[in-house]
Design an enzyme around this catalytic site. Structure first.
Site: not given
Length: 179
Positions: A106-107
């Site tokens: 994800c991030h």
């Protein structure tokens, strides 16, 4: 094998911590929660507070050499806090210097950008990181999971919906408990 899960004291997406943690623990690995502060980590379900998890080791006291691999869970705030912590960035960079496998979802690749380890690598992430990865010299792809062999194995994934593929890639590429 001991696998470090690095996260800030708050902001981690809970499922991106618990899902890979369970997969590795069920396969006989020893997951270890490493954070920038002692105590507990506050996880989130997107923007809502979820459960807390006890910290096993503090970055700066924990050495990358004592782990066989690194998992970087996402969440929007978690990697942003980590990339501002010099000891956390150094901890991540050490896994690359030592050729140990790293997985980020994800991030979490924001921390890889900050550690200056994406140059020449192909990886995926949450789509909003595309420009950051490209500007740091990496090649961003929109794939469920991406394995870049490089000098060490780098496994990346886009989002919680990709966790099954992410977990399978981690289990396939991280050293087995009997290695």
């Amino acid at each position: 094998m001991r696998i470090a899960f690095l996260m800030a004291p708050e902001g981690v997406e809970q499922v991106e911590l618990t899902d890979p943690w369970s997969a590795l623990a069920d396969a006989g690995h020893e997951p270890v929660l490493v954070s920038t502060k002692p105590g507990h980590v506050q996880a989130f379900h997107h923007l809502d507070k979820a459960d807390t998890f006890p910290v096993d080791a503090v970055v700066g006291q924990a050495e990358a050499e004592s782990f066989d691999g690194l998992v970087l869970p996402g969440g929007v705030a978690n990697p942003d806090f980590l990339r501002m912590d010099e000891k956390a960035v150094s901890f991540i960079h050490a896994f690359f210097r030592q050729g140990r496998p790293v997985a980020a979802i994800c991030h979490a690749p924001w921390t890889l950008v900050e550690a200056d380890v994406v140059r020449g690598r192909v990886l995926t992430s949450w789509p909003s990181l595309r420009t950051d990865i490209t500007n740091a010299g990496g090649t961003w792809v929109d794939e469920q999971v991406r394995l870049d062999q490089g000098p060490n194995k780098l496994i990346t994934s886009r989002k919680p919906d990709d966790l099954k593929a992410f977990d399978e890639a981690i289990l396939a590429e991280f050293p087995g408990p009997d290695s």
